[in-house]
Motif scaffolding. Structure first.
Motif, mmCIF file in Angstrom:
data_model
loop_
_atom_site.group_PDB
_atom_site.id
_atom_site.type_symbol
_atom_site.label_atom_id
_atom_site.label_comp_id
_atom_site.label_asym_id
_atom_site.label_seq_id
_atom_site.Cartn_x
_atom_site.Cartn_y
_atom_site.Cartn_z
ATOM 1 N N THR A 166 -25.909 29.708 21.482
ATOM 2 C CA THR A 166 -25.755 30.405 20.212
ATOM 3 C C THR A 166 -25.671 29.357 19.115
ATOM 4 O O THR A 166 -24.998 28.339 19.259
ATOM 5 C CB THR A 166 -24.488 31.281 20.191
ATOM 6 N N ILE A 167 -26.390 29.637 18.047
ATOM 7 C CA ILE A 167 -26.472 28.673 16.961
ATOM 8 C C ILE A 167 -26.005 29.312 15.665
ATOM 9 O O ILE A 167 -26.392 30.436 15.352
ATOM 10 C CB ILE A 167 -27.915 28.170 16.785
ATOM 11 N N ARG A 168 -25.153 28.609 15.003
ATOM 12 C CA ARG A 168 -24.724 29.058 13.687
ATOM 13 C C ARG A 168 -25.235 28.030 12.689
ATOM 14 O O ARG A 168 -25.047 26.825 12.853
ATOM 15 C CB ARG A 168 -23.196 29.142 13.634
ATOM 16 N N THR A 169 -25.927 28.521 11.672
ATOM 17 C CA THR A 169 -26.522 27.630 10.681
ATOM 18 C C THR A 169 -25.747 27.743 9.380
ATOM 19 O O THR A 169 -25.327 28.828 8.999
ATOM 20 C CB THR A 169 -27.988 28.020 10.436
ATOM 21 N N ALA A 170 -25.549 26.609 8.740
ATOM 22 C CA ALA A 170 -24.852 26.643 7.458
ATOM 23 C C ALA A 170 -25.421 25.571 6.550
ATOM 24 O O ALA A 170 -25.860 24.519 7.011
ATOM 25 C CB ALA A 170 -23.348 26.433 7.663
ATOM 26 N N LYS A 171 -25.427 25.880 5.289
ATOM 27 C CA LYS A 171 -25.821 24.868 4.316
ATOM 28 C C LYS A 171 -24.560 24.228 3.785
ATOM 29 O O LYS A 171 -23.674 24.911 3.267
ATOM 30 C CB LYS A 171 -26.612 25.520 3.172
ATOM 31 N N ILE A 172 -24.499 22.942 3.932
ATOM 32 C CA ILE A 172 -23.293 22.245 3.494
ATOM 33 C C ILE A 172 -23.700 21.040 2.665
ATOM 34 O O ILE A 172 -24.885 20.791 2.433
ATOM 35 C CB ILE A 172 -22.442 21.780 4.697
ATOM 36 N N ARG A 173 -22.685 20.327 2.223
ATOM 37 C CA ARG A 173 -22.967 19.098 1.490
ATOM 38 C C ARG A 173 -22.224 17.952 2.156
ATOM 39 O O ARG A 173 -21.107 18.111 2.625
ATOM 40 C CB ARG A 173 -22.554 19.249 0.017
ATOM 41 N N ALA A 174 -22.867 16.829 2.173
ATOM 42 C CA ALA A 174 -22.290 15.671 2.860
ATOM 43 C C ALA A 174 -20.989 15.250 2.197
ATOM 44 O O ALA A 174 -20.831 15.372 0.988
ATOM 45 C CB ALA A 174 -23.285 14.518 2.840
ATOM 46 N N ARG A 175 -20.086 14.783 3.024
ATOM 47 C CA ARG A 175 -18.867 14.210 2.469
ATOM 48 C C ARG A 175 -18.221 13.329 3.531
ATOM 49 O O ARG A 175 -18.416 13.511 4.722
ATOM 50 C CB ARG A 175 -17.889 15.289 2.009
ATOM 51 N N GLY A 176 -17.469 12.386 3.073
ATOM 52 C CA GLY A 176 -16.666 11.553 3.961
ATOM 53 C C GLY A 176 -17.469 10.878 5.044
ATOM 54 O O GLY A 176 -18.514 10.272 4.790
ATOM 55 N N HIS A 177 -16.949 10.991 6.260
ATOM 56 C CA HIS A 177 -17.571 10.323 7.392
ATOM 57 C C HIS A 177 -19.022 10.744 7.583
ATOM 58 O O HIS A 177 -19.867 9.935 7.936
ATOM 59 C CB HIS A 177 -16.785 10.633 8.665
ATOM 60 N N LEU A 178 -19.257 12.013 7.355
ATOM 61 C CA LEU A 178 -20.604 12.515 7.601
ATOM 62 C C LEU A 178 -21.599 11.858 6.645
ATOM 63 O O LEU A 178 -22.698 11.458 7.054
ATOM 64 C CB LEU A 178 -20.616 14.035 7.445
ATOM 65 N N ALA A 179 -21.215 11.728 5.401
ATOM 66 C CA ALA A 179 -22.100 11.081 4.437
ATOM 67 C C ALA A 179 -22.351 9.630 4.851
ATOM 68 O O ALA A 179 -23.486 9.146 4.790
ATOM 69 C CB ALA A 179 -21.476 11.135 3.044
ATOM 70 N N SER A 207 -24.745 15.269 -0.866
ATOM 71 C CA SER A 207 -26.153 15.498 -0.563
ATOM 72 C C SER A 207 -26.278 16.788 0.242
ATOM 73 O O SER A 207 -25.445 17.085 1.086
ATOM 74 C CB SER A 207 -26.720 14.350 0.272
ATOM 75 N N PRO A 208 -27.340 17.547 -0.030
ATOM 76 C CA PRO A 208 -27.495 18.814 0.700
ATOM 77 C C PRO A 208 -27.924 18.580 2.148
ATOM 78 O O PRO A 208 -28.855 17.829 2.421
ATOM 79 C CB PRO A 208 -28.586 19.542 -0.097
ATOM 80 N N LEU A 209 -27.212 19.236 3.034
ATOM 81 C CA LEU A 209 -27.510 19.131 4.466
ATOM 82 C C LEU A 209 -27.564 20.526 5.052
ATOM 83 O O LEU A 209 -27.063 21.482 4.462
ATOM 84 C CB LEU A 209 -26.412 18.343 5.194
ATOM 85 N N THR A 210 -28.182 20.606 6.203
ATOM 86 C CA THR A 210 -28.084 21.833 6.980
ATOM 87 C C THR A 210 -27.339 21.512 8.259
ATOM 88 O O THR A 210 -27.619 20.515 8.917
ATOM 89 C CB THR A 210 -29.471 22.407 7.304
ATOM 90 N N GLU A 211 -26.380 22.352 8.568
ATOM 91 C CA GLU A 211 -25.564 22.148 9.754
ATOM 92 C C GLU A 211 -25.922 23.193 10.796
ATOM 93 O O GLU A 211 -26.008 24.386 10.479
ATOM 94 C CB GLU A 211 -24.076 22.282 9.388
ATOM 95 N N PHE A 212 -26.135 22.734 12.010
ATOM 96 C CA PHE A 212 -26.334 23.658 13.126
ATOM 97 C C PHE A 212 -25.172 23.463 14.087
ATOM 98 O O PHE A 212 -24.940 22.353 14.565
ATOM 99 C CB PHE A 212 -27.644 23.358 13.854
ATOM 100 N N PRO A 247 -30.870 16.487 6.928
ATOM 101 C CA PRO A 247 -31.082 16.622 5.486
ATOM 102 C C PRO A 247 -31.793 17.942 5.212
ATOM 103 O O PRO A 247 -32.705 18.330 5.953
ATOM 104 C CB PRO A 247 -31.984 15.427 5.152
ATOM 105 N N ARG A 248 -31.383 18.622 4.170
ATOM 106 C CA ARG A 248 -31.831 20.002 4.031
ATOM 107 C C ARG A 248 -33.347 20.106 3.854
ATOM 108 O O ARG A 248 -33.948 21.085 4.273
ATOM 109 C CB ARG A 248 -31.108 20.698 2.878
ATOM 110 N N ASP A 249 -33.949 19.083 3.272
ATOM 111 C CA ASP A 249 -35.389 19.178 3.083
ATOM 112 C C ASP A 249 -36.148 19.005 4.390
ATOM 113 O O ASP A 249 -37.338 19.303 4.461
ATOM 114 C CB ASP A 249 -35.863 18.139 2.064
ATOM 115 N N LEU A 250 -35.455 18.532 5.420
ATOM 116 C CA LEU A 250 -36.111 18.393 6.720
ATOM 117 C C LEU A 250 -35.779 19.546 7.657
ATOM 118 O O LEU A 250 -36.328 19.639 8.744
ATOM 119 C CB LEU A 250 -35.686 17.077 7.392
ATOM 120 N N ALA A 251 -34.859 20.394 7.238
ATOM 121 C CA ALA A 251 -34.407 21.451 8.143
ATOM 122 C C ALA A 251 -35.419 22.584 8.194
ATOM 123 O O ALA A 251 -36.089 22.877 7.197
ATOM 124 C CB ALA A 251 -33.057 21.987 7.676
ATOM 125 N N PRO A 252 -35.535 23.196 9.343
ATOM 126 C CA PRO A 252 -36.412 24.367 9.433
ATOM 127 C C PRO A 252 -35.844 25.498 8.597
ATOM 128 O O PRO A 252 -34.637 25.596 8.393
ATOM 129 C CB PRO A 252 -36.388 24.702 10.930
#
Lengths: 247, 247
Positions: free
Chosen positions: B100-113, B122-127, B146-151
């Motif tokens: 099961t996959i949950r998709t969310a649009k998030i923005r980079a912060r902290g460690h993830l950035a 920066s806009p990201l897509t999280e699965f 990166p959101r521009d690379l996300a399906p």
DNA sequence: GAGTGGTCTAGACCACGAG
DNA sequence: TCGTGGTCTAGACCACTCA
């Protein structure tokens, strides 16, 4: 709900954890005795001990029978670099490890024979390497090499992990393949005592098999790292001309 | 000596372990109640419970509040194959995972950035991918792109882990580098409940960062596997251009 | 409500370490 | 010997599951 409210045990563990992480309790310091702490927190001894067990599980304290409970010194993290090019080269800070090596001539059997793809009773040389970072044991490696590929002698003690293992690596024929299996498991009793970790703390176990161009296994290594301060890093470089699948 | 003789707790754990491993207690079967077992072994309830805690730590039993203690079904091992070519292709037997996959649009912060080497916000897509093998949860993956690379869209549920993740992989530009950091740690409370493991059981955590030829991070993945039945395998092929092959 | 596991108590006794 | 941690007891009370 799971853990919605703190049990007394968790509350005590949280308080002590806080004291340790904020430096109010310093590394190496001895905690007050268990009866003392129990009365201070107004709980019974088993309850207090279960709180300490939590902290022990987190690697924050060390229990020494007959002496007391001590705040553990924060350990440098070990970074194992995979890929086999320089098997055990760590970051410069890790290069100051002291290693003791025990060498033995053995014969393959069971899993080891299968791992090395040799018949049972094939002659091997075993190197048991225990590395220390100052006082604390840092990793345990059991390395097996076909006896005809083994160096005639290896120093029993070395101040440099890199030196010793690179020395071994140089003796290998050119490598064709390195296969590293990483798993998590509880330590054996021997590993727990040698690495000075609780038997409930998982270790990072790496089984590394190196083969030469002819497909012969030139080294099998069973590496064990304390799970609480070890990482393994693998870097793969890809050619840009990819086919559909690669495997 | 350390653990030279069995404490009562260990003896009981050993006896029950034996019964489970020899099949005298079958998978899924419920153990007798704790008071029953305590009187059977002539120990107190806390002692018996500590024996059960050992077995729980070994993954042999599962405690269900209000119902009883149950023998866990032996889980298929998960084998994660590193190198990034086909990120999550498992052995054929593992291909039947339900995800099961949950998709969310998030923005980079902290460690993830930092991990993705992008500026904060920066806009990201999280699965968030949770895979099940039948009843039991098998792995948890948090994948950031990166959101521009996300399906544009990803099916919310799939019967094949391979299909979904391969699908994601195909969208990537050609990969130049895959860096995978493997570590052992205790699960977060969320991970423990989602993976249905005790919070004392270590997990195998893999942080995978994929970069394209230009050095841009095209994917960061935080993968979590229950440590008791997961391995990660990394295979490195070396060029033999230094010297001739010899044996 | 009956039965289960989860937590906690107050105290006994043992094993280890240091003086 | 003394103080420490390690193990264990017998039982109380609470929370959860299921009928």
């Amino acid at each position: 709900m799971i853990g919605s409210v703190s049990s007394r045990c968790d509350a005590i563990a949280g308080d002590l954890r806080n004291q340790i992480l904020t430096g109010r309790l310093k590394a190496g310091e001895r905690l007050r005795s268990e009866p003392d702490l129990a009365s201070h927190y107004a709980v019974s001894k088993p309850t207090l001990r279960s709180a300490l067990a939590v902290l022990q599980g987190e690697g924050l304290i060390e229990k020494i029978h007959g002496k007391g409970n001590f705040v553990r010194r924060p350990l440098r993290r070990i970074t194992y670099r995979g890929g086999g090019a320089m098997p055990d080269v760590h970051t410069p800070a890790d290069a100051a490890l002291r290693v003791t090596i025990r060498t033995a001539k053995i014969r393959a059997r069971g899993h080891l024979a299968a791992l090395m793809n040799v018949p049972a009773r094939s002659p091997l040389t075993e190197f048991v390497c225990l590395s220390h970072d100052g006082e604390s044991p840092h990793s345990l490696a059991r390395i097996y090499v076909p006896r005809d590929l083994a160096p005639a002698s290896v120093p029993e003690e070395s101040t440099s992990y890199v030196g010793v293992v690179a020395n071994l690596a140089e003796l290998h024929p050119p490598l064709a393949n390195v296969r590293e299996k990483v798993s998590v498991r509880l330590p054996t009793q021997e590993e727990a005592s040698v690495l000075r970790i609780g038997s409930a703390w998982a270790v990072l176990a790496i089984t590394r098999v190196m083969t030469d161009a002819a497909g012969r296994v030139v080294e099998a290594a069973l590496l064990v790292f304390p799970g609480d301060h070890a990482d393994a890093v693998f870097t793969t470089h890809h050619q840009i001309d990819r086919r559909g699948t690669e495997e």
